[in-house]
Design a protein around this motif. Structure first.
Motif, short mmCIF file in Angstrom:
data_model
loop_
_atom_site.label_atom_id
_atom_site.label_comp_id
_atom_site.label_asym_id
_atom_site.label_seq_id
_atom_site.Cartn_x
_atom_site.Cartn_y
_atom_site.Cartn_z
N ALA A 106 24.55 72.60 5.22
CA ALA A 106 23.65 73.51 5.95
C ALA A 106 23.69 73.27 7.46
O ALA A 106 23.59 74.20 8.25
N VAL A 107 23.86 72.01 7.86
CA VAL A 107 23.96 71.70 9.29
C VAL A 107 25.17 72.41 9.90
O VAL A 107 25.09 73.04 10.95
N GLY A 108 26.29 72.36 9.19
CA GLY A 108 27.49 73.04 9.68
C GLY A 108 27.35 74.55 9.67
O GLY A 108 27.79 75.23 10.60
N ILE A 109 26.72 75.07 8.62
CA ILE A 109 26.55 76.52 8.50
C ILE A 109 25.74 77.06 9.68
O ILE A 109 26.02 78.14 10.21
N LEU A 110 24.75 76.29 10.14
CA LEU A 110 23.92 76.73 11.26
C LEU A 110 24.51 76.34 12.62
O LEU A 110 24.36 77.07 13.60
N ALA A 111 25.17 75.19 12.69
CA ALA A 111 25.68 74.73 13.99
C ALA A 111 26.91 75.51 14.45
O ALA A 111 27.09 75.74 15.64
N LYS A 112 27.74 75.94 13.52
CA LYS A 112 28.98 76.63 13.92
C LYS A 112 28.72 77.93 14.67
O LYS A 112 29.28 78.13 15.75
N PRO A 113 27.88 78.84 14.15
CA PRO A 113 27.61 80.06 14.94
C PRO A 113 26.90 79.75 16.25
O PRO A 113 27.10 80.46 17.24
N PHE A 114 26.10 78.69 16.27
CA PHE A 114 25.42 78.29 17.51
C PHE A 114 26.46 77.99 18.60
O PHE A 114 26.37 78.47 19.73
N VAL A 115 27.48 77.23 18.24
CA VAL A 115 28.53 76.87 19.19
C VAL A 115 29.39 78.10 19.54
O VAL A 115 29.70 78.35 20.69
N GLU A 116 29.74 78.88 18.51
CA GLU A 116 30.57 80.06 18.73
C GLU A 116 29.89 81.06 19.65
O GLU A 116 30.55 81.79 20.39
N TYR A 130 27.43 57.04 6.66
CA TYR A 130 27.21 57.71 5.38
C TYR A 130 28.40 57.50 4.45
O TYR A 130 29.49 57.16 4.89
N GLU A 131 28.17 57.76 3.18
CA GLU A 131 29.26 57.75 2.21
C GLU A 131 29.28 59.09 1.49
O GLU A 131 28.44 59.35 0.62
N PHE A 132 30.21 59.94 1.87
CA PHE A 132 30.35 61.24 1.22
C PHE A 132 31.81 61.66 1.34
O PHE A 132 32.58 61.05 2.09
N ASP A 133 32.19 62.70 0.61
CA ASP A 133 33.59 63.11 0.59
C ASP A 133 33.90 64.24 1.55
O ASP A 133 34.92 64.24 2.23
N ASP A 134 33.01 65.22 1.61
CA ASP A 134 33.32 66.37 2.46
C ASP A 134 32.04 67.06 2.88
O ASP A 134 30.99 66.91 2.25
N SER A 135 32.14 67.81 3.98
CA SER A 135 31.00 68.55 4.49
C SER A 135 31.46 69.65 5.42
O SER A 135 32.38 69.45 6.22
N VAL A 136 30.80 70.80 5.33
CA VAL A 136 31.02 71.89 6.28
C VAL A 136 30.61 71.44 7.69
O VAL A 136 31.06 71.97 8.69
N ALA A 137 29.75 70.42 7.75
CA ALA A 137 29.25 69.95 9.05
C ALA A 137 30.24 69.07 9.81
O ALA A 137 29.98 68.70 10.95
N LEU A 138 31.38 68.74 9.21
CA LEU A 138 32.37 67.94 9.94
C LEU A 138 33.13 68.83 10.92
O LEU A 138 33.60 69.91 10.55
N ASN A 139 33.24 68.38 12.17
CA ASN A 139 34.02 69.15 13.13
C ASN A 139 35.46 68.66 13.14
O ASN A 139 35.83 67.75 12.38
N GLU A 140 36.28 69.26 14.02
CA GLU A 140 37.71 68.90 13.99
C GLU A 140 37.96 67.44 14.40
O GLU A 140 38.99 66.88 14.09
#
Length: 175
Positions: A106-116, A130-140
């Motif tokens: 959700a952080v990525g879903i909201l942050a990406k249009p904010f930046v765009e 943190y320990e996780f595998d993947d997230s939309v919130a990861l940037n390049e």
């Protein structure tokens, strides 16, 4: 008329964790001479964001990488907004072990249009905490686009410490 820096905190909360975190941040920022207004997005509309040059947005990730319901219902309006001149920091509650492939989506879903749409993003976090595998919130760069709070697997003190460290890092970036 004071020169106090104003921050709008916009949050959606279903289980109450994001609301608790938002209230904690408000208290901490006020103790550091900021003027803070809290907005539950179930009770305001996205246009309210335009009244601030500094915003913090909080949204937990629900189901398998979904926005929390109140944010979900506003998302079409939100993603069409212009964020020029706005400095924003994002945080979200998530469960890194229960949903390791969608942590903080959700952080990525909201942050990406904010930046765009011209917003200046602050408050990116290393994923090393943190320990996780993947997230939309990861940037390049492999950084999380915001702060993750995992109330499911961490105790309140740990979450508060993460918030304090994060707020201490970003306070100077708010204009």
């Amino acid at each position: 008329e004071t020169d106090m820096k104003k921050i709008g905190i916009f949050f959606g909360s279903t289980s109450g964790n994001t609301e608790t975190a938002s209230e904690y941040m408000k208290e901490y920022l006020e103790a550091n001479d900021f003027e803070v207004k809290l907005f539950d997005v179930s009770e305001c509309d996205t246009e309210e964001i335009n009244n601030f040059t500094n915003i913090i947005i909080g949204c937990p990730t629900w189901n398998i990488g979904d926005l929390q319901d109140d944010w979900d219902s506003l998302f079409d309006d939100y993603k069409d907004m212009e964020f020029d001149g706005i400095t924003g920091a994002f945080f979200g509650c998530g469960d890194q072990s229960g949903y390791p492939h969608n942590f903080l989506d959700a952080v990525g879903i909201l942050a990406k249009p904010f930046v765009e749409k011209g917003g200046q993003l602050i408050g990116e976090c290393s994923r090393d905490e943190y320990e996780f595998d993947d997230s939309v919130a990861l940037n390049e760069d492999g950084m999380l686009m915001g702060l993750g709070l995992d109330y499911d697997n961490c105790d309140d003190d740990e979450c508060e410490l993460l918030m304090i460290n994060w707020l201490d890092e970003i306070m100077d970036s708010f204009k």
